[in-house]
Design a protein around this motif. Structure first.
Motif, short mmCIF file in Angstrom:
data_model
loop_
_atom_site.label_atom_id
_atom_site.label_comp_id
_atom_site.label_asym_id
_atom_site.label_seq_id
_atom_site.Cartn_x
_atom_site.Cartn_y
_atom_site.Cartn_z
N LYS A 58 0.82 -1.22 0.00
CA LYS A 58 0.00 0.00 0.00
C LYS A 58 0.86 1.28 0.00
CE LYS A 58 -4.07 -2.07 2.17
NZ LYS A 58 -3.67 -3.43 1.76
N PRO A 59 1.71 1.46 -0.99
CA PRO A 59 2.53 2.68 -1.05
C PRO A 59 1.70 3.89 -1.45
CG PRO A 59 2.82 1.42 -3.06
CD PRO A 59 1.93 0.59 -2.16
N ASN A 60 2.14 5.07 -1.03
CA ASN A 60 1.53 6.29 -1.56
C ASN A 60 2.47 7.03 -2.50
OD1 ASN A 60 3.21 7.24 0.53
ND2 ASN A 60 1.46 7.53 1.91
N ILE A 61 3.73 6.54 -2.62
CA ILE A 61 4.68 7.05 -3.60
C ILE A 61 5.28 5.87 -4.35
CG2 ILE A 61 6.83 8.33 -3.98
CD1 ILE A 61 6.28 9.90 -1.46
N ILE A 62 5.34 5.97 -5.68
CA ILE A 62 5.96 4.95 -6.52
C ILE A 62 7.17 5.59 -7.21
CG2 ILE A 62 5.71 3.62 -8.64
CD1 ILE A 62 4.25 2.23 -6.54
N HIS A 63 8.31 4.90 -7.16
CA HIS A 63 9.52 5.39 -7.84
C HIS A 63 10.08 4.27 -8.69
CE1 HIS A 63 13.14 8.06 -8.13
NE2 HIS A 63 13.70 6.89 -8.45
N PHE A 64 10.14 4.49 -10.00
CA PHE A 64 10.74 3.50 -10.90
C PHE A 64 12.09 3.98 -11.36
CE2 PHE A 64 11.62 2.19 -15.30
CZ PHE A 64 11.77 0.82 -15.10
N MET A 65 13.10 3.11 -11.32
CA MET A 65 14.41 3.42 -11.86
C MET A 65 14.84 2.27 -12.75
SD MET A 65 16.61 3.16 -8.33
CE MET A 65 16.54 1.70 -7.26
N GLY A 66 15.11 2.60 -14.00
CA GLY A 66 15.45 1.56 -14.96
C GLY A 66 15.43 2.11 -16.36
N HIS A 67 15.17 1.23 -17.31
CA HIS A 67 15.18 1.63 -18.71
C HIS A 67 13.77 1.91 -19.20
CE1 HIS A 67 19.42 0.76 -19.30
NE2 HIS A 67 19.25 -0.36 -18.61
N GLY A 68 13.70 2.84 -20.14
CA GLY A 68 12.43 3.17 -20.74
C GLY A 68 12.60 3.52 -22.19
N ARG A 69 11.50 3.50 -22.89
CA ARG A 69 11.45 3.88 -24.30
C ARG A 69 10.15 4.64 -24.51
NH1 ARG A 69 11.05 -2.12 -26.90
NH2 ARG A 69 12.79 -2.45 -25.44
N PRO A 70 9.98 5.30 -25.63
CA PRO A 70 8.72 6.05 -25.83
C PRO A 70 7.47 5.21 -25.64
CG PRO A 70 10.32 6.69 -27.49
CD PRO A 70 10.93 5.55 -26.73
N GLY A 71 7.57 3.88 -25.86
CA GLY A 71 6.40 3.03 -25.73
C GLY A 71 6.13 2.53 -24.33
N GLY A 72 7.05 2.75 -23.37
CA GLY A 72 6.81 2.29 -22.01
C GLY A 72 8.10 2.02 -21.25
N ILE A 73 7.95 1.69 -19.97
CA ILE A 73 9.11 1.32 -19.15
C ILE A 73 9.32 -0.19 -19.28
CG2 ILE A 73 8.70 3.20 -17.52
CD1 ILE A 73 7.57 1.10 -15.57
N GLU A 74 10.55 -0.65 -19.08
CA GLU A 74 10.86 -2.06 -19.25
C GLU A 74 10.82 -2.80 -17.93
OE1 GLU A 74 14.52 -2.52 -21.32
OE2 GLU A 74 13.74 -1.70 -23.20
N LEU A 75 10.03 -3.87 -17.89
CA LEU A 75 9.96 -4.75 -16.73
C LEU A 75 10.41 -6.15 -17.14
CD1 LEU A 75 6.63 -3.75 -14.94
CD2 LEU A 75 8.95 -2.98 -14.48
N ALA A 76 10.83 -6.91 -16.14
CA ALA A 76 11.31 -8.26 -16.40
C ALA A 76 10.18 -9.15 -16.89
CB ALA A 76 11.94 -8.85 -15.14
N HIS A 77 10.55 -10.06 -17.81
CA HIS A 77 9.58 -11.02 -18.33
C HIS A 77 10.34 -12.31 -18.63
CE1 HIS A 77 5.83 -12.32 -20.21
NE2 HIS A 77 6.59 -12.88 -21.15
N GLY A 78 10.44 -13.14 -17.64
CA GLY A 78 11.25 -14.34 -17.81
C GLY A 78 12.72 -14.03 -17.58
N ARG A 79 13.56 -15.03 -17.75
CA ARG A 79 14.98 -14.88 -17.49
C ARG A 79 15.65 -14.11 -18.64
NH1 ARG A 79 19.17 -19.79 -15.91
NH2 ARG A 79 20.99 -18.44 -15.48
N ASN A 80 16.27 -12.99 -18.27
CA ASN A 80 16.97 -12.12 -19.23
C ASN A 80 16.06 -11.63 -20.35
OD1 ASN A 80 19.37 -12.49 -17.79
ND2 ASN A 80 19.93 -14.30 -19.01
N ASP A 81 14.79 -11.53 -20.07
CA ASP A 81 13.83 -11.04 -21.05
C ASP A 81 13.09 -9.85 -20.45
OD1 ASP A 81 12.23 -10.68 -23.22
OD2 ASP A 81 10.85 -12.31 -22.73
N PHE A 82 12.97 -8.78 -21.21
CA PHE A 82 12.33 -7.56 -20.72
C PHE A 82 11.32 -7.07 -21.75
CE2 PHE A 82 16.27 -8.01 -18.52
CZ PHE A 82 16.03 -7.54 -17.24
N ARG A 83 10.18 -6.60 -21.26
CA ARG A 83 9.14 -6.10 -22.15
C ARG A 83 8.66 -4.74 -21.67
NH1 ARG A 83 5.20 -11.35 -23.35
NH2 ARG A 83 6.82 -12.66 -24.30
#
Length: 245
Positions: A58-83
């Motif tokens: 139940k956070p009231n602040i969200i902070h993302f640090m990582g990679h992004g592109r115009p289409g969205g931020i990148e999250l992990a999807h399987g081993r060594n796979d990011f979407r």
């Protein structure tokens, strides 16, 4: 206002051998906020894990640090796979969950910020590429000002100045209500409802001032009674003398 103590959920999705120094950025956030603040960190975050952790923590602040592109931020999807995850999907995730402030410390995140804005009070992003050093310096100054009672707009300015003073060209933008700030510690977040009905009438009678006034009134009455009895006795004496004469 953001309830105190604030609860910050920091998440990232770094790739193997990634050059991003997320440890220093996380340390900067923790050191800048008050001791009472709760800062949770989720490394290598998957989309389904983010859903679970937002509900449980139940956070009231969200902070993302990582990679992004115009289409969205990148999250992990399987081993060594990011979407990429779109801003629209993030906005749907954040809406109605008590999240008030979102900071996207990733490249091209301003486009996602526009889509997230309707779901939260304020969101911070970057319109272009973002250097790792800029992320760290911005986070340290931004959360330090926010933790000391400054508004999001004031924190954004201090964060941007901290970047500019290092001759770094990265820019940060805020969408939404920049007057948002942390609620001072000890201040209740529950509003007190006004009493219904007209105000009670104030009794202005002499006996309305409390027990001390009541005692004084009784003393005056007793004195008056004593004086009355003395006058009556004197009258009877005089009357008796007249009868004897």
């Amino acid at each position: 206002m953001i309830d105190s103590p604030c609860r910050v959920l920091v998440f990232s999705a770094n790739q193997v051998n990634d050059a991003l120094d997320t440890d220093n950025e996380l340390r900067a956030i923790r050191n800048a906020l008050p001791d009472a603040a709760v800062v949770d960190y989720l490394p290598a975050t998957r989309a389904d894990e983010l859903v679970v952790d937002i509900r449980e923590r139940k956070p009231n602040i969200i902070h993302f640090m990582g990679h992004g592109r115009p289409g969205g931020i990148e999250l992990a999807h399987g081993r060594n796979d990011f979407r990429p995850v779109t801003g629209e999907a993030l906005g749907q995730l954040f809406e109605g969950r008590g999240i008030q402030l979102v900071v996207l410390s990733s490249c091209y995140s301003a486009s996602q910020a526009h889509q997230i804005e309707p779901a939260v009070v304020a969101v911070v992003g970057t319109p272009d590429r973002l250097e790792d050093e800029s992320s760290q310096r911005f986070a340290a100054a931004f959360y330090r000002t926010l933790g000391r009672g400054g508004s999001v707009d004031e924190a954004l300015r201090d964060g941007q100045d901290a970047v500019n003073l290092q001759n770094l060209s990265d820019r940060f933008v805020c969408l939404g209500d920049g007057s948002l700030r942390l609620r001072p510690s000890g201040e209740s977040s529950v509003a007190v409802a006004p009493r219904s009905g007209p105000p009670a009438a104030i009794d202005s009678s002499p006996l309305a001032d409390g027990p001390d006034t009541t005692v004084a009134v009784w003393r005056v009455a007793a004195l008056g009674l004593a004086i009355g009895l003395a006058v009556l006795g004197l009258y009877l004496v005089i009357d008796g003398l007249r009868s004897a004469a």
